[in-house]
Design an enzyme around this catalytic site. Structure first.
Site, mmCIF file in Angstrom:
data_model
loop_
_atom_site.group_PDB
_atom_site.id
_atom_site.type_symbol
_atom_site.label_atom_id
_atom_site.label_comp_id
_atom_site.label_asym_id
_atom_site.label_seq_id
_atom_site.Cartn_x
_atom_site.Cartn_y
_atom_site.Cartn_z
ATOM 1 C CG ASP A 98 47.614 17.444 -66.266
ATOM 2 O OD1 ASP A 98 47.461 16.256 -67.988
ATOM 3 O OD2 ASP A 98 47.844 18.512 -66.580
ATOM 4 C CG ASP A 199 50.860 13.581 -68.761
ATOM 5 O OD1 ASP A 199 50.892 14.321 -68.882
ATOM 6 O OD2 ASP A 199 50.877 11.701 -69.155
ATOM 7 C CG HIS A 329 53.767 20.824 -66.978
ATOM 8 N ND1 HIS A 329 53.168 20.897 -67.627
ATOM 9 C CD2 HIS A 329 54.983 19.282 -66.450
ATOM 10 C CE1 HIS A 329 53.090 19.569 -68.046
ATOM 11 N NE2 HIS A 329 53.827 18.365 -67.553
ATOM 12 C CG ASP A 330 56.779 18.350 -69.185
ATOM 13 O OD1 ASP A 330 57.144 17.887 -68.143
ATOM 14 O OD2 ASP A 330 55.346 17.807 -70.273
#
Ligand code: NOJ
Length: 560
Positions: A98, A199, A329-330
């Site tokens: 990431d 990201d 994960h969001d």
């Protein structure tokens, strides 16, 4: 269409904090991941996307990085990392890291220096502005609520943070900063990693005038997104990054790009653009958003979902490439959101997987999705850990924009912690995730839903995902075929075809708990049909011209 390995791959996302704890401190870690590498091999995935493992004070669980070349203490050491990378590579699994470079942590050495004085040589590595009429430089609202500007008394200026105030935005206008980031990326690639998930990468170029955004009725802050999403220099920056870093390696890259349209996605992912391989778009994740964004949690319609997915499938058919995901994960767990996590949990999880994995693009599986993990409903807000959830709860309830009950209902439906409860490995205490006290509680359904149980049941969701992955490897039409929607207006059935030369696939998914009749539209010619996969037992020789589809049933046929 160019054929290449990253189009033919299936990616599995690991959120390290919640995957597997090896040392009993209640926090997942790198050794824990290594210990489960064979499990991932068994599933059949090709690439791991690892959420951030870098040094971080954890204001946003690692999405606030204080040293890009060190490993977070909670997660282990660089040696552990090297071992994990080896363990993956030995099994033919690639590793994607990431890359969080829209912002760093405020505890990063660069920011500490930048903040120290106006004439520090790194002052310009972040975005500093004087106040405007004694107020913030612009009216933009931060993603985690409040203003995007934080005042610094020491130097009497504000710095920009699109997320929390502990996540100051890096100033990509500064060429020295960009060079330093490319150096860091090269360092990781030299170490042997295989790519990056980037990201909010479409936020890195801002309109440097920082104009005020529109203020919606009843709101205190304005919407700055037109001035930082897909900003003026974004493609220049990504092409430079590609030239300085990515072009030198055989990588896989995906850019997280909220607010991006298929037309813009082509600019990011087109084959002659030299930027990224694919983006994560958010249009399907935004279904049901309202005046308070996702917290409004309005209802959604299957025809809306079809419209979005079809726009992306057709939009990138000729050039560019799609990522395919229901979860990360969001996001809440898809079986709870678009399926049925009670009576038809297994059927609907398999149906959703079928619907997504048969599309054109690179599929992403989020940890636990392959065993049908569900959303969680904690009794008290104190059991939640996510900064976004906690800040929104505080602001919306204290300003009477939503009641506590309404807000809890929205958190149950859309909160990020739904995805972050620990991976459920077995029926032992804390689902076998840790021998200590987990940093966030395990979903109480872990005795029913866990990996051990899934591996012991040939009909489990796990083996269904395994089969979907295998089918993708065996059928080029699943990877490269053109997508065409059928039954556009049907609110129960999502059906489409995939066509590659002479090969044709027919995908039929019932999105409801009611049985419903599927009638094959005219114009689809075939001599015989072969069932490739289905989530109910189906007798041989069944006609496909008219099918009574059971609750959440899914079928894929190869038409000859
Ligand atoms: C997107 C990430 O996926 C999310 O988890 C994070 O909070 C924000 N970007 C800020 O880094």
């Amino acid at each position: 269409m160019n054929q290449t390995w990253w189009k033919e791959s299936v990616v599995y996302q690991i959120y390290p904090r919640s995957f597997m704890d090896s040392n009993g401190d209640g926090i997942g870690d790198i050794k824990g991941i290594t210990s489960r590498m064979d499990y991932l091999k068994e599933l059949g995935i090709d690439v791991i996307w690892l959420s951030p493992v870098f040094k971080s004070p954890n204001d946003d669980n690692g999405y606030d990085i204080s040293d890009y070349q060190k490993i977070m203490d909670d997660f282990g050491t660089m040696e552990d990392f090297d071992e994990m990378l080896d363990a993956a590579h030995q099994r033919g699994i690639k590793l994607m890291m990431d890359l969080v470079v829209n912002h760093s942590s405020d505890e990063h050495q660069w920011f500490i220096e930048s903040k120290s004085s106006k004439d520090n040589e790194k002052r310009d590595w972040y975005i500093w502005k004087p106040g405007k009429d004694g107020k913030e430089p612009s009216n933009w609202e931060a993603a985690f609520k409040g203003s995007v500007w934080e005042y610094d008394e020491g130097t009497d200026e504000y710095y920009l943070h699109l997320f929390s105030k502990k996540q100051p935005d890096l100033n990509w206008e500064n060429p020295r900063l960009r060079k330093e980031i490319y150096k860091m990326m090269n360092w990781w690639l030299e170490k042997g990693i295989d790519g990056f998930r980037m990201d909010v990468i479409n936020f890195i170029s801002k309109d440097t005038d920082y104009p005020d955004g529109k203020v919606a009725e009843g709101k205190k802050y304005g919407d700055g997104s037109p001035y930082f999403m897909n900003g003026p220099r974004i493609h220049e920056f990504l092409q430079e990054m590609n030239k300085e870093v990515l072009s030198k390696y055989d990588t896989i890259t995906v850019g997280e790009a909220p607010g991006v349209t298929p037309e813009e996605a082509k600019l990011y992912t087109g084959s002659d653009r030299n930027e990224l391989h694919m983006v994560f778009q958010f249009e399907h994740m935004g279904l049901g958003d309202g005046p308070e964004g996702k917290w409004s949690n309005l209802s959604w319609k299957l025809t809306d979902l079809k419209k979005v997915m079809t726009r992306w499938q057709k939009g990138l058919e000729e050039d560019g490439w799609n990522s395919l995901y229901w979860n990360n994960h969001d996001q809440p767990r898809v079986v709870s959101r678009f399926g049925n996590d009670k009576e038809y949990r297994v059927e609907s999880a398999k149906m959703l997987a079928t619907c997504l994995h048969m599309m054109q693009g690179t599929p992403y599986i989020y940890q636990g999705e392959e065993i049908g993990m569900t959303n969680v409903q904690f009794d008290s807000i104190d059991q939640y850990r996510d900064i976004e959830t906690l800040n929104a709860f505080k602001e919306l309830t204290s300003e009477n924009r939503m009641s506590e009950e309404e807000m809890m209902a929205s958190i149950y439906a859309r909160g990020r912690d739904n995805a972050r409860t620990p991976m459920q490995w077995n029926a032992e205490e804390h689902g076998g995730f840790t021998e200590g006290t987990p940093w966030i509680e395990v979903n109480p359904n872990y005795k029913e839903i866990n990996v051990e149980k899934a591996l012991g049941d040939q009909e489990s969701i796990f083996y269904y995902y395994q089969k979907l992955i295998k089918l993708r490897k065996e059928n080029k039409a699943i990877v490269y075929g053109n997508y065409d929607l059928l039954l556009e207006d049907d609110e129960q059935i999502y059906a489409y075809t995939r066509t590659l030369g002479e090969e044709k696939l027919l995908i039929i998914c019932n999105f409801t708990k009611d049985s419903t009749l599927f009638t094959l539209p005219s114009g689809i010619e075939y001599n015989s049909s072969e069932l490739l996969i289905s989530n109910y037992a189906i007798g041989e020789g069944t006609s496909i011209d008219s099918i009574e589809m059971k609750p959440f049933e899914a079928r894929v046929y190869k038409l000859n």
